[in-house]
Structure formats: C-alpha cells, structure tokens
Design an enzyme around this catalytic site. Structure first.
Site, PDB file in Angstrom:
ATOM      1  N   LEU A   1       0.822  -1.210   0.000  1.00 17.94           N
ATOM      2  CA  LEU A   1       0.000   0.000   0.000  1.00 17.94           C
ATOM      3  C   LEU A   1       0.862   1.269   0.000  1.00 17.94           C
ATOM      4  O   LEU A   1       0.528   2.244  -0.669  1.00 17.94           O
ATOM      5  CB  LEU A   1      -0.971  -0.002   1.180  1.00 17.94           C
ATOM      6  CG  LEU A   1      -2.215   0.848   1.029  1.00 17.94           C
ATOM      7  CD1 LEU A   1      -2.969   0.554  -0.260  1.00 17.94           C
ATOM      8  CD2 LEU A   1      -3.133   0.674   2.216  1.00 17.94           C
ATOM      9  N   CYS A   2       1.967   1.238   0.710  1.00 16.38           N
ATOM     10  CA  CYS A   2       2.877   2.395   0.690  1.00 16.38           C
ATOM     11  C   CYS A   2       3.487   2.559  -0.700  1.00 16.38           C
ATOM     12  O   CYS A   2       3.744   3.677  -1.146  1.00 16.38           O
ATOM     13  CB  CYS A   2       3.972   2.233   1.731  1.00 16.38           C
ATOM     14  SG  CYS A   2       3.357   2.242   3.432  1.00 16.38           S
ATOM     15  N   SER A   3       3.703   1.443  -1.377  1.00 13.98           N
ATOM     16  CA  SER A   3       4.235   1.490  -2.741  1.00 13.98           C
ATOM     17  C   SER A   3       3.221   2.072  -3.718  1.00 13.98           C
ATOM     18  O   SER A   3       3.577   2.433  -4.834  1.00 13.98           O
ATOM     19  CB  SER A   3       4.660   0.084  -3.185  1.00 13.98           C
ATOM     20  OG  SER A   3       5.718  -0.390  -2.377  1.00 13.98           O
ATOM     21  N   HIS A   4       1.972   2.173  -3.293  1.00 12.40           N
ATOM     22  CA  HIS A   4       0.919   2.814  -4.089  1.00 12.40           C
ATOM     23  C   HIS A   4       0.716   4.270  -3.648  1.00 12.40           C
ATOM     24  O   HIS A   4       0.529   5.153  -4.481  1.00 12.40           O
ATOM     25  CB  HIS A   4      -0.383   2.018  -3.941  1.00 12.40           C
ATOM     26  CG  HIS A   4      -1.571   2.659  -4.568  1.00 12.40           C
ATOM     27  ND1 HIS A   4      -1.765   2.711  -5.924  1.00 12.40           N
ATOM     28  CD2 HIS A   4      -2.623   3.305  -4.008  1.00 12.40           C
ATOM     29  CE1 HIS A   4      -2.892   3.357  -6.180  1.00 12.40           C
ATOM     30  NE2 HIS A   4      -3.422   3.726  -5.035  1.00 12.40           N
TER      31      HIS A   4
END
Length: 156
Positions: free
Chosen positions: A49-52
């Site tokens: 999610l952080c990568s999004h």
C-alpha cells in the site's frame, strides 16, 4: 513511549530532526518562513500500500511545489531503506527516517504496540502551524492528496 494526541489545525507542528537521503538531517524549523510542508507519514517501506500511496504523491509533486510546498515522507524505516525505497519508486522528494519513533509519537500517529505509524498527511504552513490534517482511519485507507492540495490552495 507516550503517543500524543495529533496536533489540531492551528496548533504548532511538533519539531523533529530526522535523517533523510545520505543521512542528512532534516528539521521542521528549517522550513519556517520559507516553505509550506506536506508531511506524509507512511507505515513501512516496500509494503504494497505504501508502494501505491507515495507514487500518488509524486504524480502531484509539481502541483505541491507550485503552491510553495515541500513534500517530506516519514516512516520508521532506516534512512538507508528509505533511500532505496525512493529509488525503486522513482520518488524525487525526501523520505525521512523516524527510526526512534519520536516524530510519529509527537504527531499522534504511532500505532501503540506495532512500532510503525499510521498513514497520515499534515499540511504545515510557513509559520510552522498545522493548517490541515488527515489521518487514515484504517490500515488500508489512504489520506487524500487532493484535499491536501486544496488546503494549500487556501494558504495561497
């Protein structure tokens, strides 16, 4: 470590001294009088999610900078991990290491017993006061960068 309540709009933003790219120190006060800030707390580097979330901020970076704002990402990861994470994602804004968790605790976003911060966005004005904030209610929620941009437009 005691976790404070998040600062309310109009309150002074808590000071921090965190390591960024190359281990360089970053402080909140170095931006006072110069730039608005978007502080983007995220739980962990390399998580899905952080990568999004962070590329979504990067996609709007020109808009943030047009509103005289610098973006600073903040996580509990080491500055080494954050540097590699930023490189992998193609981010051009600094990711800062809150390795001792003091900033997350001061901003009221550190998750007790988990050791990482919730996803949150804080707009800090040039005077060092919180102008807007959004803290994600759940672990899969992402705060609105569009609402952060609207808050910055209100400061212009």
């Amino acid at each position: 470590m005691q976790v404070n309540d998040p600062p309310d709009v109009g309150q002074p933003a808590p000071e921090f001294r965190l390591k960024g790219p190359g281990g360089q120190p970053f402080t909140l006060s170095e931006y006072h009088g110069n730039r608005n800030l978007l502080l983007a707390f995220y739980p962990l580097a390399f998580s899905p999610l952080c990568s999004h979330q962070l590329p979504g901020i990067q996609a709007r970076l020109a808009r943030f900078r047009a509103l005289d704002a610098e973006v600073l990402g903040i996580s509990v990861d080491s500055w080494y991990a954050n540097t590699e994470f930023a490189r992998k994602l193609g981010l051009s804004f600094p990711l800062l290491s809150d390795f001792d968790r003091a900033a997350g605790a001061a901003y009221g976003v550190l998750v007790p017993g988990r050791g990482y911060s919730r996803r949150a966005l804080f707009v800090v004005d040039k005077a060092g006061r919180v102008a807007w904030r959004e803290i994600a209610p759940g672990p899969t929620d992402i705060p609105s960068t569009e609402d952060a941009l609207a808050a910055l437009e209100g400061l212009a």
